[in-house]
Design an enzyme around this catalytic site. Structure first.
Site, PDB file in Angstrom:
ATOM      1  N   SER A 271       6.376  -4.224   1.184  1.00  0.00           N
ATOM      2  CA  SER A 271       5.985  -5.511   0.682  1.00  0.00           C
ATOM      3  C   SER A 271       6.447  -6.683   1.552  1.00  0.00           C
ATOM      4  O   SER A 271       5.889  -7.766   1.472  1.00  0.00           O
ATOM      5  CB  SER A 271       6.529  -5.696  -0.732  1.00  0.00           C
ATOM      6  OG  SER A 271       7.946  -5.738  -0.717  1.00  0.00           O
TER       7      SER A 271
ATOM      8  N   LYS B  60      12.645 -13.843   2.080  1.00  0.00           N
ATOM      9  CA  LYS B  60      11.541 -13.294   1.280  1.00  0.00           C
ATOM     10  C   LYS B  60      11.459 -14.039  -0.060  1.00  0.00           C
ATOM     11  O   LYS B  60      12.494 -14.325  -0.673  1.00  0.00           O
ATOM     12  CB  LYS B  60      11.800 -11.798   1.060  1.00  0.00           C
ATOM     13  CG  LYS B  60      10.605 -11.010   0.514  1.00  0.00           C
ATOM     14  CD  LYS B  60      10.969  -9.521   0.436  1.00  0.00           C
ATOM     15  CE  LYS B  60       9.830  -8.661  -0.080  1.00  0.00           C
ATOM     16  NZ  LYS B  60      10.212  -7.238  -0.206  1.00  0.00           N
TER      17      LYS B  60
ATOM     18  N   SER C  70      10.140  -1.271   1.679  1.00  0.00           N
ATOM     19  CA  SER C  70       9.580  -2.610   1.921  1.00  0.00           C
ATOM     20  C   SER C  70      10.253  -3.407   3.036  1.00  0.00           C
ATOM     21  O   SER C  70       9.750  -4.464   3.422  1.00  0.00           O
ATOM     22  CB  SER C  70       9.604  -3.439   0.640  1.00  0.00           C
ATOM     23  OG  SER C  70       8.617  -2.981  -0.251  1.00  0.00           O
TER      24      SER C  70
END
Lengths: 500, 98
Positions: free
Chosen positions: A155, A80, A179
């Site tokens: 997210s 990420k 997330s």
């Protein structure tokens, strides 16, 4: 031999260890797929083929010299883009950090390098991880491989779409209010948020420091366990890092036995407000557990009703403070107004230009929650709600080993559906937020397809703090009940992206 | 119930060092009012004698040995700066000249 890109991380590790495939071959297969399909899914913000292949080559050389660095040696991974990497730009999904190359690696990135896991690329996210759809990324939304018109969750939608679309065998996510788990649920993949402090956050661009935790996004529970074992452990660089080891999650998965397992169904998160198909999948999970011999009881967590409200005070408050560092001085964007402006005006112009609407909204909300005269009523009360939630959970865990809930209230919604309604967007995390407020581990495992829309659903497993092994045990049991029925992980049913 | 006025938003934005247009102020005032009305329910949940939790896993006094460890070089620390000079971050004046 099975197709490389549809294999689990554990299968790939075996291929590498038994010399049936090299890390270079496997990494190449994923890079080829990424290069042909990332335009469709927008999973990755940054791909560096030659760098990934160099890392794969080194992994192969180490193995040839008889040195296996980890059980996932040579298996490539997606990271990420809110984790710092010295060899790739790190944007956190924001224009304010566009092009920034950090001067240090996040501890988790260092651990991946030490484990000889080549990094395929950096994955998309809502700006500074604020969102549950990736629609707040400054670089456009990622798409859900099950239906490219729908969100992959957020997210960490870049990581979830990469894993479920087979653009990575496994990935790193971060979870502040869901997330990792929410994206896993809506893409039919597995995602785990370890106990707060189990994984070092050094080099994770902080959203809300008392809630953030890094964890795995994977095809299977075993894959997630393998990765959690690689990335967890004490780190002196993170003062919230747990001093003690939580043991091996792989061992917990391999030893998983349903005998004596006590499961609590959270009353407040099992009835109202859930899509019918999601509720049906959840009821099916409960029925399967009962049939297989688990003891299932209902537990009451009345304070969960206040969790979302408390979260949307604590998170903006901490975020407004954390994001003060983006001040046009030390890194990132500087926007210079005309004339000879003071630094204060340069900062304000830079933050106006560099931050997107959701980030501005939350910073201003957080500034309000922390301002004198409101602090006790908002931030102070929200912190008391955290105590109440911990008390509810402590009482529940006296009766049961783990709690289960649906991970998400609905299946993946359409891109654009909620983007103009912040409150509706915030409710996506209704079931995942309590774990962050209380610091306990939580994990989402696929539990079927909602009949009304044909999209995946997930069940969330919560365990007491430090008992991540209990969570993996229950997750593994639930997964095996479904695999017995399906014959393969749910994401093997993802449509063929090449023809979409 | 909410008291999120455009003037308050303008004040909060200036505290947060974010330049906002009049249009943004109006939009934010509307959005924040809805959010604040919704989150204000936390007041109903708690009474005075509940202890606040600031950190989910209690930890106190995290010490380490007082030894010098490798750290970023000056060059590395400045590598991402928009502007630097003589090994330091370079910024505009803090005070107005007039």
């Amino acid at each position: 031999m099975t197709d490389i890109t549809s294999s689990t991380a554990a299968e790939l590790a075996t291929l590498i260890q038994t010399k049936k495939a090299s890390s270079v071959e496997i990494t190449t297969a994923f890079l080829d797929r990424m290069e042909s399909l990332n335009a469709k899914t927008n999973s990755y913000l940054h791909i560096d083929r030659s760098n990934a292949l160099e890392q794969a080559q080194r992994a192969d050389q180490q193995l040839a010299a008889g040195k296996a660095s980890s059980p996932l040696h040579g298996v490539p991974i997606a990271v990420k883009d809110n984790l710092t990497t010295t060899d790739a730009p790190t944007t956190s999904g924001s224009k304010i950090l566009e092009g920034w190359i950090p001067p240090y690696d996040a501890t988790v990135v260092t651990k991946l390098r030490q484990a000889a896991m080549p990094i395929l690329g950096k994955t998309n996210l809502d700006e500074f991880a604020m969102g549950s759809s990736t629609e707040f990324s400054a670089y456009g939304p990622s798409k859900n491989p099950w239906d490219l018109d729908r969100i992959p969750g957020g997210s960490g939608g870049g990581s979830s779409s990469a894993v479920s679309g087979h653009l990575a065998p496994i990935a790193i996510g971060s979870d502040t209010g869901g997330s990792i788990r929410y994206p896993a649920a809506v893409t039919g993949s597995v995602g785990a948020k370890p106990t707060y402090g189990a994984v070092s956050r050094y080099g994770l661009i902080a959203l809300a420091s008392s809630l953030d935790q890094i964890g795995p996004v994977a095809n299977t529970v075993l894959d997630a366990a393998l990765l959690q074992d690689v990335i967890s452990g004490h780190d002196p660089h993170d003062s919230t890092s747990l001093p003690n080891s939580l043991g091996s999650m792989v061992t917990a998965v391999q030893a998983a036995d349903i005998k004596g397992l006590k499961v609590g169904v959270v009353k407040q998160l099992s009835s109202d407000g859930f899509q019918l198909g999601v509720k049906a999948c959840f009821d099916d999970t409960v029925a399967k557990l009962v049939k297989a011999g688990a003891e299932v009881v209902e537990v009451d967590c009345p304070s969960f009703e206040y969790a979302v409200a408390a979260y949307y005070l604590i998170l903006p408050a901490e975020a407004s403070s954390n994001l003060a560092k983006f001040d046009s001085v030390r890194f990132g964007l500087r926007s210079m107004p005309e004339g000879n402006p003071t630094i204060e005006r340069v900062m304000a112009a830079t933050r106006e230009k560099g931050f997107g609407p959701e980030v501005k909204r939350r910073i201003i909300l957080g500034t309000y929650a922390l301002s004198s005269g409101y602090y006790d009523a908002y931030y102070g009360s929200a912190q008391k709600v955290r105590t109440l939630i911990q008390q509810d959970l402590a009482a529940a865990f006296e009766k049961v080993d783990v709690l289960i809930t649906p991970t998400a209230p609905t299946t993946a919604f359409k891109i654009g559906e909620k983007v103009d309604d912040p409150l509706a967007m915030y409710l996506n995390d209704i079931a995942t937020i309590p774990a962050n407020l209380a610091g306990i581990p939580g994990m989402s495992v696929p539990n079927g397809i909602a009949s009304e829309d044909g999209l995946p659903s997930g069940v969330q497993i919560l365990a007491p703090a430090m008992q991540d092994d209990q969570m993996y045990r229950a997750a593994s049991i639930i997964e095996s009940l479904y695999h017995a029925e399906w014959g393969a992980p749910l994401i093997s049913r993802v449509p063929n992206l090449e023809v979409l | 119930m909410s008291e999120i006025t455009p003037d308050l938003v303008r004040h909060l934005a200036s505290l947060a060092r974010i330049l906002v247009t009049d249009e943004e102020v109006d939009q934010l005032a509307g959005e924040l009012a809805v959010i604040v009305d919704s989150v204000a329910m936390v007041n109903q949940a708690v009474s005075g004698d509940v202890v606040a939790t600031s950190h989910p896993i209690p930890m106190v006094n995290v010490y380490r040995e007082d030894v010098i460890l490798p750290s970023l070089t000056q060059e590395q620390a400045l590598s991402g700066a928009p502007e630097s000079a003589d090994g330091r971050f370079k910024v505009n004046a803090i005070l107005d000249e007039d």
